[in-house]
Scaffold this motif. Sequence first.
Motif, PDB file in Angstrom:
ATOM      1  N   ASP B 364       8.280   3.330  -7.948  1.00  0.00           N
ATOM      2  CA  ASP B 364       9.315   4.269  -7.470  1.00  0.00           C
ATOM      3  C   ASP B 364       9.155   5.538  -8.129  1.00  0.00           C
ATOM      4  O   ASP B 364      10.654   6.072  -8.277  1.00  0.00           O
ATOM      5  CB  ASP B 364      10.759   3.743  -6.968  1.00  0.00           C
ATOM      6  CG  ASP B 364      10.623   2.592  -6.143  1.00  0.00           C
ATOM      7  OD1 ASP B 364       9.835   2.411  -5.066  1.00  0.00           O
ATOM      8  OD2 ASP B 364      11.450   1.651  -6.184  1.00  0.00           O
ATOM      9  N   THR B 365       8.235   6.123  -8.664  1.00  0.00           N
ATOM     10  CA  THR B 365       8.128   7.264  -9.599  1.00  0.00           C
ATOM     11  C   THR B 365       8.160   8.403  -8.333  1.00  0.00           C
ATOM     12  O   THR B 365       7.390   8.215  -7.432  1.00  0.00           O
ATOM     13  CB  THR B 365       7.035   7.183 -10.473  1.00  0.00           C
ATOM     14  OG1 THR B 365       5.679   6.903  -9.407  1.00  0.00           O
ATOM     15  CG2 THR B 365       6.785   6.624 -11.340  1.00  0.00           C
ATOM     16  N   GLN B 366       8.919   9.366  -8.537  1.00  0.00           N
ATOM     17  CA  GLN B 366       8.728  10.546  -7.874  1.00  0.00           C
ATOM     18  C   GLN B 366       7.777  11.599  -8.082  1.00  0.00           C
ATOM     19  O   GLN B 366       7.309  12.425  -6.953  1.00  0.00           O
ATOM     20  CB  GLN B 366      10.336  11.366  -7.631  1.00  0.00           C
ATOM     21  CG  GLN B 366      11.232  10.314  -6.922  1.00  0.00           C
ATOM     22  CD  GLN B 366      12.585  10.536  -6.925  1.00  0.00           C
ATOM     23  OE1 GLN B 366      12.705  11.735  -7.091  1.00  0.00           O
ATOM     24  NE2 GLN B 366      13.428   9.956  -6.774  1.00  0.00           N
ATOM     25  N   LEU B 411      -0.413   0.708  -7.853  1.00  0.00           N
ATOM     26  CA  LEU B 411      -0.069  -0.700  -8.005  1.00  0.00           C
ATOM     27  C   LEU B 411      -0.572  -1.566  -7.105  1.00  0.00           C
ATOM     28  O   LEU B 411      -0.830  -2.977  -7.373  1.00  0.00           O
ATOM     29  CB  LEU B 411       1.381  -0.950  -8.328  1.00  0.00           C
ATOM     30  CG  LEU B 411       1.979  -0.536  -9.622  1.00  0.00           C
ATOM     31  CD1 LEU B 411       3.600  -0.331  -9.571  1.00  0.00           C
ATOM     32  CD2 LEU B 411       1.992  -1.228 -10.645  1.00  0.00           C
ATOM     33  N   GLY B 412      -1.110  -1.112  -5.949  1.00  0.00           N
ATOM     34  CA  GLY B 412      -1.435  -1.740  -4.980  1.00  0.00           C
ATOM     35  C   GLY B 412      -0.263  -2.717  -4.204  1.00  0.00           C
ATOM     36  O   GLY B 412      -0.634  -3.615  -3.508  1.00  0.00           O
ATOM     37  N   LEU B 413       0.971  -2.425  -4.213  1.00  0.00           N
ATOM     38  CA  LEU B 413       1.903  -2.957  -3.811  1.00  0.00           C
ATOM     39  C   LEU B 413       2.250  -2.852  -2.417  1.00  0.00           C
ATOM     40  O   LEU B 413       2.759  -3.631  -1.498  1.00  0.00           O
ATOM     41  CB  LEU B 413       3.631  -2.537  -4.558  1.00  0.00           C
ATOM     42  CG  LEU B 413       3.308  -3.001  -5.856  1.00  0.00           C
ATOM     43  CD1 LEU B 413       4.998  -2.490  -6.304  1.00  0.00           C
ATOM     44  CD2 LEU B 413       3.243  -4.557  -6.075  1.00  0.00           C
ATOM     45  N   ASP B 414       1.599  -1.701  -1.709  1.00  0.00           N
ATOM     46  CA  ASP B 414       1.892  -1.383  -0.272  1.00  0.00           C
ATOM     47  C   ASP B 414       0.582  -1.888   0.607  1.00  0.00           C
ATOM     48  O   ASP B 414       0.503  -1.775   1.801  1.00  0.00           O
ATOM     49  CB  ASP B 414       1.739   0.097  -0.236  1.00  0.00           C
ATOM     50  CG  ASP B 414       2.688   0.852  -1.090  1.00  0.00           C
ATOM     51  OD1 ASP B 414       3.571   0.121  -1.309  1.00  0.00           O
ATOM     52  OD2 ASP B 414       2.302   1.954  -1.608  1.00  0.00           O
ATOM     53  N   ASP B 415      -0.276  -2.766  -0.174  1.00  0.00           N
ATOM     54  CA  ASP B 415      -1.415  -3.328   0.868  1.00  0.00           C
ATOM     55  C   ASP B 415      -0.873  -4.488   1.532  1.00  0.00           C
ATOM     56  O   ASP B 415      -1.741  -4.785   2.578  1.00  0.00           O
ATOM     57  CB  ASP B 415      -2.234  -3.876  -0.053  1.00  0.00           C
ATOM     58  CG  ASP B 415      -2.970  -2.843  -1.189  1.00  0.00           C
ATOM     59  OD1 ASP B 415      -2.567  -1.676  -0.961  1.00  0.00           O
ATOM     60  OD2 ASP B 415      -3.865  -3.040  -1.955  1.00  0.00           O
ATOM     61  N   GLN B 423       1.364 -10.459 -13.029  1.00  0.00           N
ATOM     62  CA  GLN B 423       0.008  -9.892 -13.494  1.00  0.00           C
ATOM     63  C   GLN B 423       0.027  -8.432 -12.577  1.00  0.00           C
ATOM     64  O   GLN B 423       0.645  -8.099 -11.832  1.00  0.00           O
ATOM     65  CB  GLN B 423      -1.119 -10.696 -12.685  1.00  0.00           C
ATOM     66  CG  GLN B 423      -1.635 -11.642 -13.631  1.00  0.00           C
ATOM     67  CD  GLN B 423      -2.706 -12.701 -12.905  1.00  0.00           C
ATOM     68  OE1 GLN B 423      -2.891 -12.616 -11.983  1.00  0.00           O
ATOM     69  NE2 GLN B 423      -3.144 -13.652 -13.849  1.00  0.00           N
ATOM     70  N   LEU B 424      -0.585  -7.557 -13.375  1.00  0.00           N
ATOM     71  CA  LEU B 424      -0.872  -6.152 -13.056  1.00  0.00           C
ATOM     72  C   LEU B 424      -2.218  -6.254 -12.288  1.00  0.00           C
ATOM     73  O   LEU B 424      -3.445  -6.750 -12.717  1.00  0.00           O
ATOM     74  CB  LEU B 424      -0.809  -5.490 -14.247  1.00  0.00           C
ATOM     75  CG  LEU B 424      -0.308  -3.826 -13.933  1.00  0.00           C
ATOM     76  CD1 LEU B 424       0.981  -3.874 -13.380  1.00  0.00           C
ATOM     77  CD2 LEU B 424      -0.310  -3.106 -15.368  1.00  0.00           C
ATOM     78  N   ASP B 425      -2.260  -5.723 -11.070  1.00  0.00           N
ATOM     79  CA  ASP B 425      -3.662  -5.579 -10.472  1.00  0.00           C
ATOM     80  C   ASP B 425      -4.030  -4.079 -10.772  1.00  0.00           C
ATOM     81  O   ASP B 425      -3.553  -3.027 -10.163  1.00  0.00           O
ATOM     82  CB  ASP B 425      -3.203  -5.435  -8.825  1.00  0.00           C
ATOM     83  CG  ASP B 425      -4.494  -5.364  -8.068  1.00  0.00           C
ATOM     84  OD1 ASP B 425      -5.538  -5.205  -8.494  1.00  0.00           O
ATOM     85  OD2 ASP B 425      -4.452  -5.394  -6.880  1.00  0.00           O
ATOM     86  N   THR B 426      -4.952  -4.076 -11.788  1.00  0.00           N
ATOM     87  CA  THR B 426      -5.452  -2.663 -12.465  1.00  0.00           C
ATOM     88  C   THR B 426      -6.765  -2.249 -11.593  1.00  0.00           C
ATOM     89  O   THR B 426      -7.243  -1.316 -12.361  1.00  0.00           O
ATOM     90  CB  THR B 426      -5.838  -3.162 -13.981  1.00  0.00           C
ATOM     91  OG1 THR B 426      -6.773  -3.968 -13.706  1.00  0.00           O
ATOM     92  CG2 THR B 426      -4.536  -3.493 -14.467  1.00  0.00           C
TER      93      THR B 426
END
Lengths: 320, 576
Positions: B364-366, B411-415, B423-426
């Motif tokens: 949630d960076t603006q 981050l790919g969280l919205d897919d 784990q970080l999806d890099t």
Amino acid sequence: MAELGQISLYLVTAAMTAYLIATIAFAIDFSRLAADRPSRVSRTADARELVSAGVADAPVVAARPVADAPLPPVRRAAAIGQSTFTVAVLMLVAGVVTRGFAAGRVPWANMYEFTTVSVVVASVVFLGIQRRRDVRFLGTFISLFALLALFLALAVLYTDPTAVQPALQSYWLVIHVAIATSGMGVFAVAATVSGLQLAKDRAIGRGTQGRILSSLPTSADLERLAFRINAVGFVLWTFVLISGAIWAEHAWGRYWGWDAKEVWSFVIWVVYAAYLHARSTRGWEGRRAAWFSVAGFASILINYYVVNLFVNSLHSYSGV
Amino acid sequence: MSAGYRPEGLVSGDDPERPDGDSTDTTRPTAQAPAPGPVGFGPVAWLRWTWRQLTSMRVALLLLLLLAVVALPGTFFPQRPQDPARVAQYYLDNPSLAPVLERWGLFDVFASPWFSAVYLLLFLSLVGCIVPRSLDHIKALRRPPPAAPSRFTRFPVRDAFASPVARDEAVATATTALKGYRLRRTDGADGAVTTLSAERGYTRESGNIVFHLALVGLLIAVGYGTFVHYRGQVIVVEGDTFANSQVQYDSFESGPWFDEGGLEPFRMRLDRFTSAFDEVSGQAADFRAEVTVTEPDGDEQPETIRVNHPLRTGGASVYLMGNGFAPDVTVTDAEGNVGFSGPVPFVIVDQATYDSRGVIKVPDTQVGDQIGLSGVFLPTAVVDPASDTAFSISPEPNEPLLVLDVWYGNLGLDDGVPQNVYQLDTQAMQQVRAPGPDGEDAPVRVVVAPGQTVDLPDGLGTITFNDLPRYVGLDLRYDPTLPWVLTFALLALAGLSASLFLPRRRVFVRIGQDEGGRTVVTAAALARGDDPGLERELTRVLEPLRPAVGKTDQDRMNQETGQAPDRQQDEGARRG
Ligand code: HEM
């Protein structure tokens, strides 16, 4: 506490020395047996014939074939064997107890300790049977077994006495593991008897019963003896499975999960169930059943040494 | 080995009479020498023949052996339900063999068709065996003992003597001595001879039947359990509350008949987690989670969950399966807006030192890209300046430190694809790198201790290490069959003990008179199975009838010194 652990070690080593002496003494006795003892088989058979002839409907002397058999000869080597064996057990018990105090818990929480306790149980079973009937011919094998097991325990399995991890902190450790180790000791004695039965049977089959083998009780006697011991062992092992499942439910949240250790314990149980069945299945009694008894104990050894040391298992409490 | 080979006297084929008569002949199916093939033709004959084979002792025995054998592959190959990671590893190590093993079910032996087939056949055989046996036994329980045979000569344990006791008195005495036996008294036609048939130890057979039936019950209970159970795993941080509903679980698995509405809606707050370690060995000594459970009716209850001491609530059990640290951090973006704030569970990678790995995702960076931080948490950190590495030396939080790599991008969280929180999806991210002391390009690390706020590199923002709560991994299990499983198991144990250790005996005592009017006693005893005490028992029963002189001192001595069993042993050909 460290000193106590050291004392325990001395005691176990001393017990091993005593077992060694007992092994030798029993072996000497064993090798002399044949020369001293008339064959039991023929004596019994004679007596039976007598009785069969005698008992009609008329009152006669009862069927008590061997009540008046001559007293057995004195066996000095066996007597020495038995007393050193008893000393060995006492020292081993002391070693186990001091170990318990050194660790501040029950002394059966890793493989080194299981072995010592199993050896105690096997020895006590032997002495217990010996109180009721003469089974000193087993002495050589039991003390040799004790010696080897203790040697392995000291050389390979030894760990210092420490507290145990949380999964092992349970009164189920006390119950489950105590019964499991006892079961192993009991089965060890039975397997020894079955082994002798097989050796004897085989010799009879070939018609070449050596001096030593012919001095043993009949195969039928050995078979019955092995059965009585195995029956006790089987009930103990059934309880091992049940208590293990209860403990697993408490500790891991499932009562049975086919973990390597659980698989082997199950296999052992099934093999001994097959043994009991074989005894009452025509064509499978006697020699074949005895093989089951031996196979059962072999599975126990695998479950103990191979699974604990080489297989990745939840039950990794070997401490090695 | 030749068929029918029988080392001396293990089972004497010529038993005068089986102790259980025709009613409960244990070896009945094979004893009557099953026909080599079906009698007659047609499916019915075949079926009957198959059934007789299946329920024979020999087939039961073979199936038992087979069961032991087919269980073994379960220890040779990694099993998916127990250890999926090792199965995956096996696939990597043996790429050509693994699919073959897979096809044969060798990665899940205990659910494989062939394993199931063996135990189902065994239990079918068991039922086919035990049901008729039970019926026979019930009939036998109602019948008086069988009549005595006319002659006792073929019984291995028998006795005969003239008794000083008068005939009628002798009958009464023997009847008293046989207390506890079921009795059948037969008086001869002329009234001169009385025969007592006595039997006891029906419990032995009952025990055997209970044992076998309990095994069937056990199988059914276990099977039913797999259909209705559920199991869920969840991570709860100190201070957080967990509500028992399927969506709250991190992972959830249940049997096909499980009813979702059946989840009891209790709630549980983790108040505190504490751990203790052995000072010498560093081994874990104790873990305890203090929780407050709120029952559906609003009742609040403080409870403690420990290893080996699950919490039982709402029909389910809650197990403490794991724990760790969940550093509470706040990450701001370049303008100081809070992009993420809260505790982040780190997974322990080394049980001895609690070196833990974890990922902080800041979606949630603006301004600017999303931020991802991945790295280690060290409870007692030691930094080695020479190699520029840090590690932990103790599981206790003495010098807590977060050491993190910094990523930015998407981050790919919205897919909509579920992500592993550890784990970080890099794929769509870039790592912040800078020339290190040796001039080479290296990842930039952020090091932050509790209470500190540290700037992220490249002006991405800041990270604040607020607090260090702990978390627990809980495992909730529900299986309503547990009490049944236990009951059947204990019944099996009890039945087994009865069946192995309770003697089943028949004693026949015939009391008559010879020409001289003396009382004559003949008696025999027979046991089912192995019974070392049989001869002693007959002696006991006959004791009061025996002439005083007939009992020699030697006998008495033998009994007192416990020599009797030894004598028994020599009695070579007793029934095994
Ligand atoms: C799940 C499979 C089975 C297991 C684990 C099992 C286990 C056992 C055990 C441990 C005993 C010893 C108890 C005793 O001697 O009294 C026993 C006895 C017996 N079993 Fe089974 N059994 C199974 C299946 C069967 C089947 C399928 C049959 C029928 C064909 C059968 C018939 C018997 C009989 C007749 C005895 C009594 C033997 C005797 O009196 O010496 N069992 N069983």
